[in-house]
Write an enzyme that holds these catalytic residues in place. Structure first.
Site, PDB file in Angstrom:
ATOM      1  N   LYS A  11       7.493 114.105 -15.635  1.00  0.00           N
ATOM      2  CA  LYS A  11       7.399 112.810 -16.164  1.00  0.00           C
ATOM      3  C   LYS A  11       7.364 112.434 -17.578  1.00  0.00           C
ATOM      4  O   LYS A  11       6.849 113.313 -18.300  1.00  0.00           O
ATOM      5  CB  LYS A  11       6.296 112.019 -15.296  1.00  0.00           C
ATOM      6  CG  LYS A  11       6.394 112.224 -13.756  1.00  0.00           C
ATOM      7  CD  LYS A  11       5.512 111.297 -13.031  1.00  0.00           C
ATOM      8  CE  LYS A  11       5.418 111.199 -11.683  1.00  0.00           C
ATOM      9  NZ  LYS A  11       4.534 110.380 -10.847  1.00  0.00           N
ATOM     10  N   TYR A  51      12.057 104.871  -6.610  1.00  0.00           N
ATOM     11  CA  TYR A  51      10.869 104.495  -6.310  1.00  0.00           C
ATOM     12  C   TYR A  51      10.808 103.202  -5.121  1.00  0.00           C
ATOM     13  O   TYR A  51       9.500 102.529  -4.890  1.00  0.00           O
ATOM     14  CB  TYR A  51      10.059 104.007  -7.220  1.00  0.00           C
ATOM     15  CG  TYR A  51       9.256 105.499  -7.798  1.00  0.00           C
ATOM     16  CD1 TYR A  51       8.215 106.259  -7.167  1.00  0.00           C
ATOM     17  CD2 TYR A  51       9.538 105.695  -9.052  1.00  0.00           C
ATOM     18  CE1 TYR A  51       7.942 107.406  -7.705  1.00  0.00           C
ATOM     19  CE2 TYR A  51       9.066 106.908  -9.799  1.00  0.00           C
ATOM     20  CZ  TYR A  51       8.327 107.871  -9.207  1.00  0.00           C
ATOM     21  OH  TYR A  51       7.925 108.750  -9.619  1.00  0.00           O
ATOM     22  N   ASN A 114       0.963 111.035 -14.216  1.00  0.00           N
ATOM     23  CA  ASN A 114       0.305 112.088 -13.710  1.00  0.00           C
ATOM     24  C   ASN A 114       1.289 113.218 -13.971  1.00  0.00           C
ATOM     25  O   ASN A 114       1.171 114.280 -13.222  1.00  0.00           O
ATOM     26  CB  ASN A 114      -0.065 112.019 -12.431  1.00  0.00           C
ATOM     27  CG  ASN A 114       0.911 111.521 -11.570  1.00  0.00           C
ATOM     28  OD1 ASN A 114       2.000 111.211 -11.941  1.00  0.00           O
ATOM     29  ND2 ASN A 114       0.576 111.184 -10.413  1.00  0.00           N
ATOM     30  N   HIS A 117       6.083 114.987 -10.276  1.00  0.00           N
ATOM     31  CA  HIS A 117       6.562 114.353  -9.138  1.00  0.00           C
ATOM     32  C   HIS A 117       7.153 115.468  -8.098  1.00  0.00           C
ATOM     33  O   HIS A 117       7.904 116.245  -8.598  1.00  0.00           O
ATOM     34  CB  HIS A 117       7.474 113.292  -9.187  1.00  0.00           C
ATOM     35  CG  HIS A 117       8.391 112.876  -8.047  1.00  0.00           C
ATOM     36  ND1 HIS A 117       7.663 112.126  -7.010  1.00  0.00           N
ATOM     37  CD2 HIS A 117       9.309 113.504  -7.225  1.00  0.00           C
ATOM     38  CE1 HIS A 117       8.441 111.798  -5.603  1.00  0.00           C
ATOM     39  NE2 HIS A 117       9.424 112.755  -6.008  1.00  0.00           N
ATOM     40  N   GLU A 128      16.060 112.452  -2.296  1.00  0.00           N
ATOM     41  CA  GLU A 128      15.736 112.529  -3.888  1.00  0.00           C
ATOM     42  C   GLU A 128      16.592 113.513  -4.627  1.00  0.00           C
ATOM     43  O   GLU A 128      17.026 113.101  -5.791  1.00  0.00           O
ATOM     44  CB  GLU A 128      14.468 112.771  -3.969  1.00  0.00           C
ATOM     45  CG  GLU A 128      13.400 111.793  -3.534  1.00  0.00           C
ATOM     46  CD  GLU A 128      11.801 112.068  -3.560  1.00  0.00           C
ATOM     47  OE1 GLU A 128      11.105 111.193  -3.288  1.00  0.00           O
ATOM     48  OE2 GLU A 128      11.362 113.297  -4.020  1.00  0.00           O
TER      49      GLU A 128
END
Ligand code: RTP
Ligand code: MG
Length: 140
Positions: A11, A51, A114, A117, A128
């Site tokens: 990320k 998302y 964070n 993913h 995905e």
């Protein structure tokens, strides 16, 4: 145990801090093979599409804003039990709750920012992967 593929992202908080190589090392050291990888800058719309399952959650706007705020490295990982293994190496969503030695424990800045993913099951992994990669871009 069958060989599986999973979808992974490094990320923007992690690419910004030049942690791509360190994170790839954690994945490879756990036995996951990077069979596709590219660095992209997601548009707000792409992040919202990715998302979409979270669109009713209170953190949705903040999450899409963050995910379109800088470069992301998207990957396909392959290996035995790859989906669960990747989740294990990543650690809990909230770095404060992540186990020692996990990516999120060592690198994540907050529950939102964070660092990584990973798909949470076989169906989401398929979806995905195809959101970002054509079959010809995946070389096992
Ligand atoms: P991921 O989907 O990114 O692998 O992470 P996850 O399964 O551990 O977490 P999930 O519940 O699916 O949430 C997706 C991402 O949304 C952000 N988030 N922010 N502010 C908050 O309370 C909150 N909760 C989740 C995180 O970036 C999380 O990875
Ligand atoms: Mg998730």
């Amino acid at each position: 145990m069958a060989i599986e593929r999973t979808f992974s992202m490094i990320k923007p908080d992690a690419t910004k801090r030049n942690l791509t190589g360190k994170i790839v090392d954690r994945l490879e050291s756990a036995g996951l093979r990077v069979v596709a990888q590219k660095r992209i800058w997601m548009s707000r719309r792409e992040a919202e599409g990715f998302y979409a399952v979270h669109k009713e959650r209170p953190f949705f706007d903040e999450l899409c804003e963050f995910m379109s705020s800088g470069p992301t490295v998207v990957q396909v990982l392959e290996g035995e039990n790859a989906i669960a293994k990747n989740r294990e190496v990543m650690g809990a969503t909230n770095p404060a709750e992540a186990a020692d030695g996990t990516i999120r424990k060592d690198f994540a800045e907050s529950i939102g920012e964070n660092s990584v993913h990973g798909s949470d099951g076989p169906d989401t992994a398929k979806e995905e992967i195809s959101y970002f990669f054509a079959a010809t871009e995946i070389v096992g």
